[in-house]
Design a protein around this motif. Structure first.
Motif, PDB file in Angstrom:
ATOM      1  N   PHE A  91       0.832  -1.206   0.000  1.00  0.00           N
ATOM      2  CA  PHE A  91       0.000   0.000   0.000  1.00  0.00           C
ATOM      3  C   PHE A  91       0.860   1.247   0.000  1.00  0.00           C
ATOM      4  O   PHE A  91       1.975   1.239   0.512  1.00  0.00           O
ATOM      5  N   ARG A  97       5.341  11.740   2.991  1.00  0.00           N
ATOM      6  CA  ARG A  97       5.712  11.100   4.247  1.00  0.00           C
ATOM      7  C   ARG A  97       5.809   9.584   4.068  1.00  0.00           C
ATOM      8  O   ARG A  97       5.444   9.052   3.046  1.00  0.00           O
TER       9      ARG A  97
ATOM     10  N   GLU B  84       8.179   7.995  14.884  1.00  0.00           N
ATOM     11  CA  GLU B  84       7.730   7.363  13.627  1.00  0.00           C
ATOM     12  C   GLU B  84       6.386   7.958  13.190  1.00  0.00           C
ATOM     13  O   GLU B  84       6.127   8.112  12.006  1.00  0.00           O
ATOM     14  N   ARG B  85       5.554   8.276  14.183  1.00  0.00           N
ATOM     15  CA  ARG B  85       4.259   8.867  13.847  1.00  0.00           C
ATOM     16  C   ARG B  85       4.458  10.258  13.240  1.00  0.00           C
ATOM     17  O   ARG B  85       3.825  10.609  12.254  1.00  0.00           O
ATOM     18  N   THR B  87       6.999  11.366  11.583  1.00  0.00           N
ATOM     19  CA  THR B  87       7.587  11.320  10.246  1.00  0.00           C
ATOM     20  C   THR B  87       6.688  10.584   9.245  1.00  0.00           C
ATOM     21  O   THR B  87       7.022  10.493   8.075  1.00  0.00           O
ATOM     22  N   GLY B  88       5.576  10.061   9.721  1.00  0.00           N
ATOM     23  CA  GLY B  88       4.626   9.409   8.815  1.00  0.00           C
ATOM     24  C   GLY B  88       4.993   7.987   8.445  1.00  0.00           C
ATOM     25  O   GLY B  88       4.399   7.409   7.538  1.00  0.00           O
ATOM     26  N   THR B  89       5.974   7.414   9.138  1.00  0.00           N
ATOM     27  CA  THR B  89       6.381   6.047   8.811  1.00  0.00           C
ATOM     28  C   THR B  89       5.672   4.995   9.676  1.00  0.00           C
ATOM     29  O   THR B  89       5.758   3.814   9.378  1.00  0.00           O
ATOM     30  N   GLU B  91       2.502   4.223  10.069  1.00  0.00           N
ATOM     31  CA  GLU B  91       1.486   3.427   9.359  1.00  0.00           C
ATOM     32  C   GLU B  91       2.139   2.339   8.515  1.00  0.00           C
ATOM     33  O   GLU B  91       1.676   1.200   8.500  1.00  0.00           O
ATOM     34  N   ALA B  92       3.221   2.719   7.827  1.00  0.00           N
ATOM     35  CA  ALA B  92       3.911   1.739   6.982  1.00  0.00           C
ATOM     36  C   ALA B  92       4.448   0.602   7.848  1.00  0.00           C
ATOM     37  O   ALA B  92       4.343  -0.574   7.480  1.00  0.00           O
TER      38      ALA B  92
END
Lengths: 323, 265
Positions: A91, A97, B84-85, B87-89, B91-92
């Motif tokens: 996904f 980001r 991590e939240r 920097t947006g990583t 979720e990944a």
């Protein structure tokens, strides 16, 4: 068994409002959506901002728990069997980001491959192939912080293919890209489509859905308002013509007057720097031009054209002009 | 656990360790916490206590190094999920088959290992600038103590990381947790001088047992039975922290998926 099965899926967000007397406000983002996606199909979710597309995709990728209904990916439930799903899907969410900017593109891919449990030897072979696929072969060793938005988006696509997933969820993959960057991403998606990957794509660009998707579900306010092939959806507006009028600053009251004209179906306004483009849907075709220009008296008007409707026009009609 | 998974997790921890170090080497905040602050504490302590014998100097060097170690656990490991939240990583990471706890373990291992350099800096500073003849009295026992310290503090970091996500109110007290642990863990002076009621608090902190083991093996030659006590306590607390962290991770991830707080947007 369909690859993706969604039944009556619902998602409500709760948010607190007020300072002294705090109240919980509920926002329905997805309101009882049902659809299936077949193996190898490229399926589009099309809708305006806030329609519920991203919420939908986050539930299907196991990152959000639905409030109601069920969703199955390859027969696995998104709530109870999340781990079974995660190794089989890839996904990306739109935007820059989600990557480690202080690492190089190759290091990012090496790291994410390990998280997908890809064998290190396979990883080292696959990374150059994926960088080639997304056109980043000569930039892979550079830090991601120096990448353009389009390059980051392409790296996201490479990241999502590391473990060769059966299903891809692409949320607004061309959002914010320049026309060239957008075209490159669409070419990559076409290449993936030819490899028979099942792809669920969300977008609010109609031409993108038209160009790529085999079937499209139009979502508005958390509900599906239409689901069919792009060609069939265009039939929704086959009885209409689109009159495009270039204007320079049109007041809201004049827009409302136009909306209330008996021969006008829907009106949407597109902002173009100093000017706007009015898209007026009407069954009268060019005959509608004189009364429209009368309604616009006092407003500076530029070019006026009449054209056949597109999927975008079908979409505008389906969501009631909210674009 | 499926067969072969352990090998895959070890590979994840290894790469997480390497790439976390690679990224944090250019972070000014991290470098200050590891190098500058322990150095300032060491200078202060050396001026105050340095004339009381070489034995006390090694106590100060180890103690000021421990302050850097605790700062790393508190601010680096504690924020490892929150970062991590931002920097947006996150979720990944959550959407991948590797458990988040394994990834955070690798990150915390990198942070704690990196912070050991603050002890080396304090040692070099006292030796080169102040000219103290410094030696570790029981090097083998000291190295084992360092390894036990790292592992137990990594486990404590897992607990803090989840607690700071689950309860942002706790995170607001993060700065307030820095000096009390310096004191309760006896980094720079023995806890015997503190009121007796604080002793149980010290005993449930792995940093206290780390300080006991490191001070014991650097400043003297303890027998194996004597030093086994802080080692055993670090192992016991490490396992307890690990179980607690495992439970907290499950709770945190479920809550984040319900509340939609993984993306931080």
């Amino acid at each position: 068994m369909n690859t993706i099965e969604v039944k009556e899926l619902r998602r409500i967000y709760k948010t607190n409002i007020g300072v002294i007397r705090r109240k919980v406000k509920e926002i329905v983002a997805v309101d009882g959506i049902t659809f299936d996606v077949n193996r190898g199909e490229l399926f589009g979710l099309l809708g305006p901002n806030g329609a519920g597309k991203t919420t939908m995709i986050k539930m299907l990728t196991t990152l959000l728990i639905p409030t109601g209904g069920t969703a199955k990916i390859l027969g696995y439930d998104v709530v109870d069997q999340a781990n079974e799903i995660r190794s089989r899907i890839g996904f990306i969410f739109g935007g820059e980001r989600g990557l480690y900017w202080r690492l190089s593109g190759i290091d990012n891919l090496r790291y994410f491959a390990s998280l997908y449990h890809v064998d290190p030897e396979v990883t080292m072979k696959r990374i150059p192939q994926l960088l080639e696929l997304v056109g980043l072969s000569d930039r892979g060793e550079e830090k991601v912080e120096g990448y353009s938005r389009g390059m980051k988006q392409r790296l996201h696509i490479a990241r999502t293919l590391l473990h060769d997933p059966e299903i891809l969820f692409l949320d607004e993959p061309t959002m914010g890209l320049d026309p060239v960057g957008g075209r490159e991403i669409r070419q990559v998606i076409r290449d993936l489509q030819s490899e028979k990957k099942t792809i669920l794509l969300t977008t609010h660009y109609m031409f993108e859905a038209d160009a790529l998707c085999e079937r499209v579900a139009v979502i508005d306010q958390g509900r599906i308002v239409a689901l069919d092939t792009p060609e069939a959806l265009k039939q929704v507006v086959s009885d209409l013509s689109v009159i495009e009028i270039e204007v320079f600053g049109v007041p809201e009251e004049i827009l409302n007057q136009i909306r209330n004209l008996p021969f006008v179906d829907t009106v949407s306004v597109e902002d173009l720097d100093q000017k706007q483009a009015l898209h007026v849907h009407s069954a009268k075709g060019s005959e509608a031009i004189p009364p429209l220009l009368s309604a616009l008296e006092g407003v500076r008007v530029g070019k006026v054209t009449v054209r056949e409707p597109t999927l975008e026009d079908a979409y505008v009609r389906l969501v009631g002009g909210k674009v | 656990m499926k067969p072969g998974m352990m090998k895959a997790y070890v590979h994840v921890i290894k790469l997480t360790f390497i790439f976390t170090l690679k990224q944090s080497m250019t972070d000014a905040f991290i470098l200050f916490g590891i190098f500058v602050q322990p150095l300032l504490i060491a200078i202060m302590a050396l001026f105050i206590l340095g004339d009381q014998g070489d034995g006390l100097v090694i106590f100060i060097v180890v103690g000021s190094g421990l302050t850097g170690l605790w700062d790393s656990v508190l601010f680096q490991s504690g924020n490892s999920i929150t970062r991590e939240r931002w920097t947006g990583t996150l979720e990944a990471l959550v959407g991948m088959p590797t458990p988040l706890a394994v990834i955070v373990f690798g990150k915390n291992l990198a942070f704690v290992t990196q912070s050991l350099s603050s002890m080396i800096v304090a040692y070099a500073f006292a030796s080169i600038i102040f000219g103290y003849p410094l030696s570790i009295e029981a090097p083998t026992l000291f190295i084992i103590s360092v390894v036990m310290t790292v592992l137990s503090l990594v486990c404590l970091g897992l607990v803090l990381a989840t607690l700071f996500v689950l309860n942002p109110d706790v995170q607001r007290w993060q700065n307030g947790l820095e000096f009390p642990v310096f004191i309760l863990a006896g980094f720079l002076f023995p806890i015997a001088i503190l009121p007796q009621w604080t002793t149980p608090l010290s005993y449930i902190l792995a940093p206290y047992w780390a300080a006991v083991a490191l001070h014991m093996s650097s400043g003297g030659k303890p027998d194996i039975l004597e030093i086994s006590v802080p080692w055993a306590m670090m192992a016991l607390l490490g396992v307890l922290y690990l179980f607690l962290a495992f439970w907290l991770f499950r709770k945190m991830l479920f809550k984040a998926r319900v509340d939609a707080t993984l993306s931080g947007q």
